[in-house]
Design an enzyme around this catalytic site. Structure first.
Site: not given
Length: 222
Positions: A2, A50
């Site tokens: 991340d 996503n």
């Protein structure tokens, strides 16, 4: 993995630049893992969530998958790494699926390390798909619900042929699992770092392993 977007924003760069820098971090970590004794490394590359991002960014990520991740197959193969996938990756476009299948077939004989890439993966989605498989087996009479075991569930997860998860590393300062390996994380150790993924390197991976080595794992016992 991340922090790609925040890494790019801090440098006044487009988000794609952050994702490209993230690919370089993947290279560093994959190379650093075997000398540390890591036999199976799982990277959360593309989540089920996503796909909700702007179309342009999703297309950029798919482009990186085509041209960068898959371009590493020569090195993975020469270094004895086996590529495996978890998630609903077969839902991707046919050309991507074909390349992924070819990459897995090419490295299937390797045994030095397993590189597991989570693509179109979500822990809740994985559990739902496993429950559906169980439901079909119960409906057909192949499974008696009264005799169901934890092992029966695990056998229907994407990770069925993989070893238990020892350590989960989360970058960028966030302290949550974000739908990653929810079942498998039951007794995994967690390591959080403020470092953004594009800055993650061999030293950071070693630090995470040293942190793990200092833990006492009781698995609910004394």
């Amino acid at each position: 993995m991340d922090g790609n977007g925040r890494w790019a924003k801090a440098r006044h760069l487009p988000r794609l630049a952050g994702h490209k820098a993230g690919v370089e971090a993947v290279r560093r970590v994959v190379r650093a893992a075997p000398p540390l004794g890591i036999e199976t490394l799982t990277l959360y590359a593309f989540s089920t969530e996503n796909s909700r991002r702007p179309v342009e960014e999703v297309n950029d990520l798919m482009g990186l998958l085509r041209h960068h991740l898959l371009a590493e197959i020569d090195e993975l193969d020469s270094n004895g790494a086996r590529l495996r996938l978890i998630g609903d990756w077969r839902a991707f476009k046919p050309d991507v699926v074909e390349r992924l299948e070819g990459a897995m077939a090419r490295t299937a004989h390797n045994s030095r390390m397993q590189l597991v890439v989570a693509l179109n993966y979500g822990g809740q989605d994985e559990l739902l798909r496993a429950v559906r498989r169980l439901g079909l087996d119960v409906a057909s009479g192949a499974v008696d619900p009264a005799t169901l075991t934890l092992a029966a569930v695990e056998a229907r997860l994407d990770t069925a042929e993989l070893p238990p998860v020892d350590l989960i590393v989360r970058t960028s300062g966030e302290k949550r699992l974000s739908n990653f390996l929810l079942w498998q994380a039951a007794y995994a150790e967690l390591h959080f770092t403020d470092m953004l993924w594009p800055d993650f390197d061999a030293a950071a991976l070693r630090a995470a392993c040293l942190d793990f080595a200092g833990r006492q794992r009781r698995f609910g016992g004394l």
